[in-house]
Scaffold this active site. Structure first.
Site, PDB file in Angstrom:
ATOM      1  N   LEU A   1       0.820  -1.211   0.000  1.00 10.84           N
ATOM      2  CA  LEU A   1       0.000   0.000   0.000  1.00 10.84           C
ATOM      3  C   LEU A   1       0.858   1.267   0.000  1.00 10.84           C
ATOM      4  O   LEU A   1       1.872   1.337   0.688  1.00 10.84           O
ATOM      5  CB  LEU A   1      -0.934  -0.014   1.220  1.00 10.84           C
ATOM      6  CG  LEU A   1      -1.862  -1.238   1.275  1.00 10.84           C
ATOM      7  CD1 LEU A   1      -2.676  -1.229   2.564  1.00 10.84           C
ATOM      8  CD2 LEU A   1      -2.782  -1.296   0.069  1.00 10.84           C
TER       9      LEU A   1
ATOM     10  N   GLY B   1      -1.271   6.280  -3.080  1.00 12.36           N
ATOM     11  CA  GLY B   1      -2.470   6.135  -3.929  1.00 12.36           C
ATOM     12  C   GLY B   1      -3.565   5.381  -3.178  1.00 12.36           C
ATOM     13  O   GLY B   1      -4.738   5.786  -3.192  1.00 12.36           O
ATOM     14  N   HIS B   2      -3.191   4.300  -2.505  1.00 10.54           N
ATOM     15  CA  HIS B   2      -4.183   3.542  -1.726  1.00 10.54           C
ATOM     16  C   HIS B   2      -4.699   4.376  -0.551  1.00 10.54           C
ATOM     17  O   HIS B   2      -5.877   4.311  -0.205  1.00 10.54           O
ATOM     18  CB  HIS B   2      -3.566   2.249  -1.181  1.00 10.54           C
ATOM     19  CG  HIS B   2      -3.129   1.286  -2.244  1.00 10.54           C
ATOM     20  ND1 HIS B   2      -1.821   1.059  -2.544  1.00 10.54           N
ATOM     21  CD2 HIS B   2      -3.859   0.499  -3.082  1.00 10.54           C
ATOM     22  CE1 HIS B   2      -1.734   0.155  -3.510  1.00 10.54           C
ATOM     23  NE2 HIS B   2      -2.951  -0.195  -3.855  1.00 10.54           N
TER      24      HIS B   2
ATOM     25  N   GLY C   1      -8.494   3.721  -8.640  1.00  9.71           N
ATOM     26  CA  GLY C   1      -7.651   4.849  -9.042  1.00  9.71           C
ATOM     27  C   GLY C   1      -7.760   5.134 -10.531  1.00  9.71           C
ATOM     28  O   GLY C   1      -7.841   4.209 -11.347  1.00  9.71           O
TER      29      GLY C   1
ATOM     30  N   LYS D   1      -5.452   6.125 -12.237  1.00  7.90           N
ATOM     31  CA  LYS D   1      -4.193   5.713 -12.885  1.00  7.90           C
ATOM     32  C   LYS D   1      -4.410   4.480 -13.767  1.00  7.90           C
ATOM     33  O   LYS D   1      -3.895   4.396 -14.865  1.00  7.90           O
ATOM     34  CB  LYS D   1      -3.128   5.411 -11.837  1.00  7.90           C
ATOM     35  CG  LYS D   1      -1.907   4.799 -12.462  1.00  7.90           C
ATOM     36  CD  LYS D   1      -0.783   4.650 -11.484  1.00  7.90           C
ATOM     37  CE  LYS D   1       0.369   3.935 -12.164  1.00  7.90           C
ATOM     38  NZ  LYS D   1       0.121   2.494 -12.299  1.00  7.90           N
ATOM     39  N   ASP D   2      -5.187   3.514 -13.249  1.00  4.61           N
ATOM     40  CA  ASP D   2      -5.470   2.312 -14.045  1.00  4.61           C
ATOM     41  C   ASP D   2      -6.789   2.543 -14.776  1.00  4.61           C
ATOM     42  O   ASP D   2      -7.820   1.933 -14.463  1.00  4.61           O
ATOM     43  CB  ASP D   2      -5.532   1.088 -13.125  1.00  4.61           C
ATOM     44  CG  ASP D   2      -4.179   0.826 -12.486  1.00  4.61           C
ATOM     45  OD1 ASP D   2      -3.190   0.687 -13.227  1.00  4.61           O
ATOM     46  OD2 ASP D   2      -4.094   0.808 -11.245  1.00  4.61           O
TER      47      ASP D   2
END
Ligand code: PAF
Length: 286
Positions: free
Chosen positions: A33, A36-37, A147, A149-150
């Site tokens: 983690l 971002g998490h 997120g 991001k993905d």
């Protein structure tokens, strides 16, 4: 914070919360983690009675066995992060709990799952769709955070929720970045110091293309060329793909529109980097 290791215990707890009308927020993770998490957890906490963080390194998501075995695992550190972030449940099942002997039912991610990340990593989205569907079933969340991001994973999960009528609200959280722009990822620490120096080039190539767009460039090809030429100058980066897509189906575009998404992936030694940047509507509007 309670740590739940078994599927049956998770199901019973989730059914109780549902029966009491409690709102569950899920943050699905593979551990290791990072900031971002933590951002996903903070957003989840704001809107839930119970925040569940799942931690499961999903074997079918990995190509070579070595990739799976070398994936960073740190249950103690991760539990401490979750506790500090105010999570109520850490759901950390074993592989056998999730994939008991005889398991053989999978989510087919369709065409969206075969492009870009799906082309580079065959089987990847079938594995993601399957584990996310199982996590939704096991934890019964009202909403789940993912997120930005993905972005392709996010699009795929949204589509699965829509197509299978799952009662889960999928919420996106902006990408968390290092001060130099590199998107935070569990794999960043695998970069050598020299690679780490060059890694932000991926994001800056997207920013350069976005700047062209704000100056009036509307041809997708010109934006793609801009990304590729910026990346060609970045030492050690081997481009896997760079494109402009519509964010729901990840179809390649010829012309831009506000909200279309610049995407790119590159290899830096053994490490894959992926990133994306949505094109904002110009202030005076198209
Ligand atoms: O994004 C991830 O960490 C994983 O793909 C997910 C969603 C937890 C599924 O294993």
């Amino acid at each position: 914070m309670r740590v739940v290791r078994s599927v049956s215990e998770m199901k019973v707890a989730a059914m109780r919360w549902r029966a009491c009308g409690q709102r569950v927020g899920l943050v699905a993770s593979m551990g290791a983690l990072h900031a971002g998490h933590r951002s996903l957890m903070a957003h989840a906490r704001l809107d839930s009675d119970i925040t569940v963080v799942s931690l499961f390194v999903n074997p079918p998501q990995f190509g070579a066995d070595t990739e799976y075995s070398s994936y960073p695992r740190s249950l103690d550190t991760d539990s401490a992060v979750c506790r500090k972030a105010g999570a109520d449940i850490l759901f950390a099942p074993s592989v056998e709990e999730i994939y008991p002997p005889g398991f053989d039912t999978w989510v087919d991610p369709g065409e969206l799952g075969s492009r870009y990340e799906g082309a580079v990593r065959p089987g990847y989205f079938r594995a993601v769709g399957t584990i996310v569907l199982k996590l939704f079933e096991l934890t019964q969340p009202s909403f789940a955070m993912f997120g930005q991001k993905d972005a392709q994973q996010l699009a795929l999960i949204r589509r699965m929720v829509r197509d299978l009528d799952l009662p889960v609200d999928v919420k996106a959280v902006p990408t968390v970045r290092e001060p130099d722009g590199l998107a935070v990822s569990s794999r960043n620490h695998l970069l050598t110091p020299a690679q780490r120096q060059h890694a932000p080039a991926l994001y800056s190539s997207l920013q350069e293309a976005a700047a062209l767009y704000s100056q009036g460039e509307r041809r997708a090809q010109a934006l793609r060329d801009s990304i590729l030429s910026a990346l060609a100058d970045a030492p050690g980066l081997e481009v896997e793909y760079a494109d402009l897509v519509e964010p729901d189906g990840f179809r390649s575009l010829k012309e831009t529109f506000p909200g279309s998404l610049l995407i790119a992936a590159a290899r830096l030694g053994e490490v894959r980097l992926i990133d994306n940047l949505p094109l904002e509507a110009p202030a005076d509007g198209p």
